[in-house]
Motif scaffolding. Sequence first.
Motif, PDB file in Angstrom:
ATOM      1  N   SER A  60       0.843  -1.203   0.000  1.00  0.00           N
ATOM      2  CA  SER A  60       0.000   0.000   0.000  1.00  0.00           C
ATOM      3  C   SER A  60       0.869   1.241   0.000  1.00  0.00           C
ATOM      4  N   MET A  61       1.920   1.181   0.800  1.00  0.00           N
ATOM      5  CA  MET A  61       2.828   2.326   0.878  1.00  0.00           C
ATOM      6  C   MET A  61       3.503   2.566  -0.485  1.00  0.00           C
ATOM      7  N   MET A  62       3.945   1.483  -1.116  1.00  0.00           N
ATOM      8  CA  MET A  62       4.637   1.662  -2.394  1.00  0.00           C
ATOM      9  C   MET A  62       3.682   2.225  -3.457  1.00  0.00           C
ATOM     10  N   ILE A  63       2.459   1.718  -3.469  1.00  0.00           N
ATOM     11  CA  ILE A  63       1.486   2.200  -4.458  1.00  0.00           C
ATOM     12  C   ILE A  63       1.163   3.679  -4.216  1.00  0.00           C
ATOM     13  N   PRO A  98       5.835  10.423 -12.478  1.00  0.00           N
ATOM     14  CA  PRO A  98       5.227  11.375 -13.418  1.00  0.00           C
ATOM     15  C   PRO A  98       3.872  10.873 -13.923  1.00  0.00           C
ATOM     16  N   LYS A  99       3.077  11.820 -14.385  1.00  0.00           N
ATOM     17  CA  LYS A  99       1.747  11.493 -14.920  1.00  0.00           C
ATOM     18  C   LYS A  99       1.869  10.507 -16.084  1.00  0.00           C
ATOM     19  N   GLY A 100       0.898   9.631 -16.206  1.00  0.00           N
ATOM     20  CA  GLY A 100       0.907   8.705 -17.335  1.00  0.00           C
ATOM     21  C   GLY A 100       1.549   7.371 -17.002  1.00  0.00           C
ATOM     22  N   VAL A 101       2.262   7.305 -15.865  1.00  0.00           N
ATOM     23  CA  VAL A 101       2.846   6.026 -15.458  1.00  0.00           C
ATOM     24  C   VAL A 101       1.731   5.175 -14.849  1.00  0.00           C
ATOM     25  N   LYS A 102       1.653   3.896 -15.300  1.00  0.00           N
ATOM     26  CA  LYS A 102       0.616   3.004 -14.764  1.00  0.00           C
ATOM     27  C   LYS A 102       1.254   1.906 -13.924  1.00  0.00           C
ATOM     28  N   HIS A 103       0.467   1.330 -13.027  1.00  0.00           N
ATOM     29  CA  HIS A 103       1.000   0.219 -12.247  1.00  0.00           C
ATOM     30  C   HIS A 103      -0.097  -0.787 -11.965  1.00  0.00           C
ATOM     31  N   SER A 104       0.302  -2.042 -11.674  1.00  0.00           N
ATOM     32  CA  SER A 104      -0.687  -3.049 -11.294  1.00  0.00           C
ATOM     33  C   SER A 104      -1.083  -2.825  -9.841  1.00  0.00           C
ATOM     34  N   ASN A 105      -2.202  -3.410  -9.450  1.00  0.00           N
ATOM     35  CA  ASN A 105      -2.698  -3.294  -8.072  1.00  0.00           C
ATOM     36  C   ASN A 105      -2.840  -4.677  -7.465  1.00  0.00           C
ATOM     37  N   PRO A 106      -1.715  -5.285  -7.078  1.00  0.00           N
ATOM     38  CA  PRO A 106      -1.784  -6.669  -6.592  1.00  0.00           C
ATOM     39  C   PRO A 106      -2.578  -6.806  -5.301  1.00  0.00           C
ATOM     40  N   GLU A 107      -3.275  -7.936  -5.186  1.00  0.00           N
ATOM     41  CA  GLU A 107      -4.004  -8.226  -3.943  1.00  0.00           C
ATOM     42  C   GLU A 107      -3.189  -9.155  -3.052  1.00  0.00           C
ATOM     43  N   GLY A 108      -1.945  -9.374  -3.417  1.00  0.00           N
ATOM     44  CA  GLY A 108      -1.085 -10.250  -2.624  1.00  0.00           C
ATOM     45  C   GLY A 108       0.273 -10.372  -3.292  1.00  0.00           C
ATOM     46  N   GLY A 109       1.107 -11.263  -2.743  1.00  0.00           N
ATOM     47  CA  GLY A 109       2.401 -11.509  -3.363  1.00  0.00           C
ATOM     48  C   GLY A 109       3.440 -10.464  -2.998  1.00  0.00           C
ATOM     49  N   MET A 110       4.381 -10.233  -3.909  1.00  0.00           N
ATOM     50  CA  MET A 110       5.551  -9.427  -3.575  1.00  0.00           C
ATOM     51  C   MET A 110       5.931  -8.382  -4.624  1.00  0.00           C
ATOM     52  N   PHE A 111       5.144  -8.307  -5.730  1.00  0.00           N
ATOM     53  CA  PHE A 111       5.608  -7.468  -6.846  1.00  0.00           C
ATOM     54  C   PHE A 111       4.539  -6.517  -7.386  1.00  0.00           C
ATOM     55  N   ILE A 112       5.028  -5.379  -7.885  1.00  0.00           N
ATOM     56  CA  ILE A 112       4.178  -4.435  -8.636  1.00  0.00           C
ATOM     57  C   ILE A 112       4.825  -4.257 -10.010  1.00  0.00           C
ATOM     58  N   TRP A 113       3.985  -4.193 -11.028  1.00  0.00           N
ATOM     59  CA  TRP A 113       4.453  -4.037 -12.413  1.00  0.00           C
ATOM     60  C   TRP A 113       4.163  -2.608 -12.834  1.00  0.00           C
ATOM     61  N   VAL A 114       5.161  -1.952 -13.382  1.00  0.00           N
ATOM     62  CA  VAL A 114       5.004  -0.542 -13.725  1.00  0.00           C
ATOM     63  C   VAL A 114       5.167  -0.356 -15.237  1.00  0.00           C
ATOM     64  N   GLU A 115       4.323   0.489 -15.810  1.00  0.00           N
ATOM     65  CA  GLU A 115       4.409   0.776 -17.244  1.00  0.00           C
ATOM     66  C   GLU A 115       4.592   2.277 -17.426  1.00  0.00           C
ATOM     67  N   VAL A 116       5.703   2.618 -18.073  1.00  0.00           N
ATOM     68  CA  VAL A 116       6.036   4.026 -18.302  1.00  0.00           C
ATOM     69  C   VAL A 116       5.707   4.360 -19.757  1.00  0.00           C
TER      70      VAL A 116
END
Length: 396
Positions: free
Chosen positions: A302-305, A313-331
């Motif tokens: 939650s803190m990282m998100i 910056p604006k326009g960067v997207k990220h996944s919203n995991p409900e568990g696990g250890m990773f977030i995927w970021v798209e620039v």
Amino acid sequence: MDFQFSKRVPNLNNDVVGEILKVAGDPDIISFAGGLPAPELFPVKQMQKAANEVFEHDGQDALQYTASIGNPKLRSLVKNRMQTHKHISCDVNNVCITTGSEQSIDLIAKMMVNPGDVVLVEKPTYLCALDVFRSYGAKIIGVDMDDDGMKVDTLADTLEKYPEAKLIYTIPNFQNPTGRTMPANRREKVANLASQYDVIVMEDDPYGEIRYSGKAINPIKHFDPDGHVIYMSTFSKILAPGMRLGWIVADKKFVDMFVVMKQSADLHSDNLSQYIIARFMEENDLDAHIQKIRDVYYSRASMMIKEIDEQFPKGVKHSNPEGGMFIWVEVPGNINTMDLFNTCVEHNVAFVPGEPFYPDDVIPGTFRVNFSNMNDNQIHEGIRRMAVAIDEMMNK
Ligand SMILES: Cc1ncc(COP(=O)(O)O)c(C=O)c1O
């Protein structure tokens, strides 16, 4: 001397990930690159107690060779958990203990893949699984994903095109690297497609128990009509990866052959660790322990998100995991994330660029960040440094 290695041996000059992890290991760098569990959550004291008791009561047996299929008590405990927590219909003969999921992946690939055989994987996927499939000469075909994991319509089309496919490798829960989760209707469809096309599903579920929000979803194996699904999991994320123990749940005929293959790989998984984990599970409330992991990872994710939303910056997207250890970021804007990695390293922060996770055509501008192994200050400061680097790259 020039060693004449087999074709299975990868080209060391191409070890991009090894190089990334080496750089990310610099103590001055805040690294979101690795995939390590939080070590402060390892149940050291309870494990020590279990180990002492094993030495006291079962020392000679625990130090002896054992059956390749694994310690009967541990297999029975795993079987119970698979029934109660995963709703998989199985008995103890369907369970084989392995030396972690990495070995499960390797042995299943070894059993199923001849050079040139088709293996279908999510695009992107766990890069060490890609390495395994490559080492056996597989023709790896990527299947597109969306926010709900592998697209099953695309999977169906791909199976239509490659009806001879041998394996479908999928990570339905909090996927590595994207953190995405496949909903139940897709899981059921995957199980049915596997049956229809007579292809084996490798359901890799190392993170399934680390669900910190949303509702648990039954595994693909739950929907398996006729034994085409092999379920794999591990103690690495719920107890301790250093003990190197995992398991598969599969059709008995498959398990019988798997055991033969395992004999020639390592005879059996570490017997002492099997005794210790079995004792740990009998004496402790594993669910309560896992809940502690979930609570900490939830707070870190939650803190990282929040930091990504506020600072990138604006326009960067990220996944919203409900568990696990990773977030995927798209620039946005075709940014080469290897170049971004180098810029980030100049700012003393690291991640894993998306490229190595893709079996084929890479989608540019993607990367993986890990949150399990960093405290709040590191997350705040690391994301701030990354934001500066991304901003620099986007405005070049
Ligand atoms: C998707 C996936 N599969 C398998 C593994 C290997 O796990 P183990 O430690 O059980 O070998 C990992 C480890 O990070 C993983 O992310």
